[in-house]
Design an enzyme around this catalytic site. Structure first.
Site, PDB file in Angstrom:
ATOM      1  CB  THR A 123       7.211 -36.316   2.183  1.00  0.00           C
ATOM      2  OG1 THR A 123       7.516 -37.039   3.565  1.00  0.00           O
ATOM      3  CG2 THR A 123       7.980 -36.982   1.177  1.00  0.00           C
TER       4      THR A 123
ATOM      5  CB  ALA B 232       2.927 -29.026   6.099  1.00  0.00           C
TER       6      ALA B 232
ATOM      7  CB  CYS C 202       6.096 -20.998  14.080  1.00  0.00           C
ATOM      8  SG  CYS C 202       5.018 -22.169  15.249  1.00  0.00           S
TER       9      CYS C 202
ATOM     10  CE  LYS D 118       8.985 -26.027  21.713  1.00  0.00           C
ATOM     11  NZ  LYS D 118       8.236 -26.447  20.625  1.00  0.00           N
TER      12      LYS D 118
ATOM     13  CG  HIS E 103       0.642 -19.688  14.535  1.00  0.00           C
ATOM     14  ND1 HIS E 103       0.121 -20.582  14.207  1.00  0.00           N
ATOM     15  CD2 HIS E 103       1.956 -20.434  15.119  1.00  0.00           C
ATOM     16  CE1 HIS E 103       0.433 -21.814  14.435  1.00  0.00           C
ATOM     17  NE2 HIS E 103       1.707 -21.691  14.899  1.00  0.00           N
TER      18      HIS E 103
END
Length: 344
Positions: free
Chosen positions: A13, A15, A132, A216, A245
């Protein structure tokens, strides 16, 4: 593996989960037996899978036995609790959270770069999806690393609010309306107002005064490129963009390489589009190029005036698609077909 592929999407549910379902249908899994999983508070909700409507099932009650693959995107805490349970039942887990990225025994995969790590994995394995920002940066610089090696990277990321999920997008929309009505924009998801602003801190601060989001990029780059000698110096900034991004990347190569050779390497790289134009209207942006697209886009490729082996570029990518959902589905497709799924 059953004759009809059985898949589970955890966090269906959210994004990213909704985008995973869309891309699964788009990338050849429309006939799979797909189960949409979420928390108990989502019981009674439905999600779309192509022309089918799936009833949301409760993750805590789901038995992963007989499920071939599970795509997790519901937060690291959920993955830590349920991914090992799924793997123990013989289900291969593709995890989109930070839960297992630094685990030496769990592959951290961008299929275009290190998809070979998937070849010998057995059912019940856990595979980690990178952050990402890391994915889009490495899609852009990995061809250069293969051609000339990279010593270090300086990168500033300008990250959309969808990186904070649907609540982040709702906050930007709400604050934008408030600002345009000359009202105060009260922050909730973000520490400061995001509308018409830039916030130079994403994720928790670490002991070295870098944020976890910035670290990261350092940790994951070394692991994915299998090169502990690469250093990444990052500054992560949240900006008022809904999807996509952007990154200003400055790197230093180990060996001399001319820009024509860099262009050739990038043009041959899967999943990467180099827009080698100096016209203002051609410069890649999150809105005009990245949003809704599978590829990572690069423009402003040029020499760094301050370093003899320095190269600069501007990189954009859809953080919800290639930065999360698509990369996970590409891993799945490579596991099922044994081929690199650059094209759907």
């Amino acid at each position: 593996m059953s004759e009809r592929l059985r898949l589970a999407v955890v966090g269906a549910t959210g994004a990213v989960g909704e985008t995973m379902l869309s891309i699964l249908h788009e990338y050849g899994f429309k006939d799979a037996d797909v189960h949409a999983l979420a928390s108990e508070k989502s019981l009674g909700k439905t999600v779309e899978f192509g022309h089918r409507t799936l009833a949301v099932e409760v993750l805590d009650d789901y038995d992963f036995a007989g499920t071939d693959f599970a795509l997790f995107s519901a937060g690291a805490g959920i993955s830590v609790k349920h991914a090992p349970r799924a793997a123990a039942a013989g289900c291969t887990v593709i995890d989109n959270t930070s839960a297992f990225r630094r685990d030496e025994d769990i592959p951290l995969v961008v299929p275009e770069i290190n998809g070979d790590l998937l070849k010998d994995l057995k059912p019940g394995s856990i595979i980690s999806n990178p952050n990402c920002s890391t994915i889009q940066m490495l899609i852009a610089i990995a061809p250069i690393h293969a051609a000339a090696g990279i010593d270090r990277v300086n990168v500033s990321t300008y990250q959309s609010v969808s990186g904070a999920g649907s609540k982040g997008m709702e906050e930007l929309a709400r604050q934008t309306m408030a600002r345009l009505s000359f009202k105060d924009a009260e922050p909730s998801v973000f520490a400061q107002p995001i509308a018409f602003n830039a916030i130079p801190m994403i994720d928790a601060m670490q002991e070295n005064d870098y944020t976890r989001e910035e670290m990261k990029l350092h940790w994951e780059t070394q692991k994915i490129l299998r090169d502990d000698a690469i250093s990444v110096n990052a500054t992560a900034v949240r900006i008022p963009v809904f999807y996509g991004h952007s990154e200003a990347v400055h790197l230093e190569t180990r060996e001399d390489i001319d820009l024509d050779a860099v262009r050739d390497a990038m043009n041959k790289a899967p999943g990467l589009v180099l827009v080698d134009s100096l016209k203002p209207k051609d410069q890649v942006t999150a809105v005009t190029h990245a949003a809704g697209k599978d590829e990572v886009f690069v423009s402003r490729l040029r020499r760094d005036l301050s370093h003899p082996r320095g190269i600069n570029m501007w990189v954009v990518g859809d953080n919800v698609r290639k930065g999360a959902a698509l990369n996970a589905v590409q891993i799945l497709k490579m596991m099922v077909t044994g081929k690199m799924p650059v094209e759907s």
